[in-house]
Design an enzyme around this catalytic site. Structure first.
Site: not given
Ligand SMILES: *[C@@H]1O[C@H](CO)[C@@H](O)[C@H](O)[C@H]1NC(C)=O
Ligand SMILES: *[C@@H]1O[C@H](CO)[C@@H](O)[C@H](O)[C@H]1NC(C)=O
Ligand SMILES: *[C@@H]1O[C@H](CO)[C@@H](O)[C@H](O)[C@H]1NC(C)=O
Ligand SMILES: *[C@@H]1O[C@H](CO)[C@@H](O)[C@H](O)[C@H]1NC(C)=O
Length: 289
Positions: A96, A210, A265
């Site tokens: 990320s 996500d 995520h």
């Protein structure tokens, strides 16, 4: 005598063969180095004796959000350069926000990285409120309305990779971070491209499930096309057509590896993603010094 020399050579070779390249891990926003331990454990149980380090910047949790990206990259590089285990080279993985820190560190600090692995990356920035559910309410408007003001750029990490497709000119002029490391401005930094092209492999993973990144394809270096919330295609992306940091070249050289995972995520570094990781990502760590 010959036999003895042969046996010694064999022993030496065997020893060398188990010196796996060390590994550097970088966590994402509102997380700490500990959040990478599960994934670190997958590596050190697969490759006995491997040196794995999960980097903390400042105090970790708060500083991951309340330090601007340029500062985070600077502290990250200082950390790496001070670690003697890493001076001969290493593989590096960022998740990320960590994907931007590790890539910027390769570009700016010329680190001796072999394979650079990014999972649920934010290479072409993000735009949209899905991320806000992670952040305290008092920051929502600061980012959505004032991201390109200097005081926000100087305070909040996210502002550095907030890429508003309806204000791309302002983004280009006023963002302190992403347009620079992506070489999007008129004057490019050739060192960035040179350093990217030194990689053995560049791995990009995005998740089609996500729940935080918009667009999730940012993990593949594709942001929103101008004046829209439709992700760019490879053809439209200046990263590929103009080879700004070498993406086109890496692809032609077979050094670009792109994967799609199917986890949330927030599960990227944890058990729900383990099978995907072992099947697709682990091989990039199976190399020796
Ligand atoms: C493996 O990695 C984990 C997490 O990074 C760490 O806690 C553990 O001590 C490591 N084990 C070995 C044998 O290095
Ligand atoms: C390019 O980046 C390197 C590494 O960060 C830096 O030392 C250099 O000054 C930059 N060059 C330009 C022209 O900005
Ligand atoms: C961006 O910078 C250019 C050159 O300084 C300037 O002409 C333009 O008005 C700026 N645009 C925005 C939206 O700030
Ligand atoms: C654009 O994409 C299409 C379909 O993927 C492809 O056939 C074409 O060659 C691409 N054009 C360029 C300039 O890369």
């Amino acid at each position: 005598m010959t036999v003895l020399l042969f046996m010694i050579a064999l022993l030496v070779n065997t020893n060398q063969a188990v010196t796996y390249r060390p590994v550097v891990l970088m966590h994402g926003i509102l997380a700490t180095a500990d959040d990478m331990y599960e994934l670190g454990g997958w590596l050190n149980s697969s490759f006995p004796g491997i040196y794995v380090v999960s980097i903390e910047i400042g105090n970790g949790y708060d500083d991951s959000f309340l330090l601007p990206m340029n500062k985070q990259v600077e502290l990250f590089c200082a950390n790496i350069l001070a670690d003697k285990h890493l001076s001969e080279g290493f593989n590096m993985l960022g998740i990320s926000q960590g994907s931007l820190i590790v890539r910027a560190a390769v570009e700016r600090c010329s680190l001796p990285v072999y394979n650079l692995i990014t999972m649920v990356g934010i290479h072409q920035g993000l735009f949209g409120d899905a991320l806000f559910k992670l952040l305290p309410v008092r920051f929502w408007e600061l980012i959505s309305k004032y991201a390109y003001e200097d005081f926000v750029q100087n305070t909040i990490s996210v502002a550095g990779f907030w890429r508003d497709p309806f204000q791309l000119e302002k983004y280009m002029n006023a963002s302190h971070f992403l347009p620079d490391i992506n070489n999007e401005r008129k004057i490019r930094n050739e060192t960035y491209r040179t350093n990217m092209l030194k990689l053995n492999g560049f791995v990009m993973v995005y998740s089609d499930k996500d729940e935080i990144l918009t667009p999730p394809q940012s993990g593949w270096f594709l942001g929103y096309a101008s004046e829209s919330v439709v992700p760019e295609t490879w053809n439209q992306s200046r990263q590929y057509t103009e080879d700004l940091i070498g993406m086109q070249t890496l692809r032609e050289q077979g050094k670009l590896h792109m994967f799609t995972c199917h986890t949330r995520h927030e599960d990227t570094e944890h058990a729900p993603n383990k099978e995907f990781f072992f099947q697709n990502i682990l091989p990039f760590f199976n190399n020796t010094l």
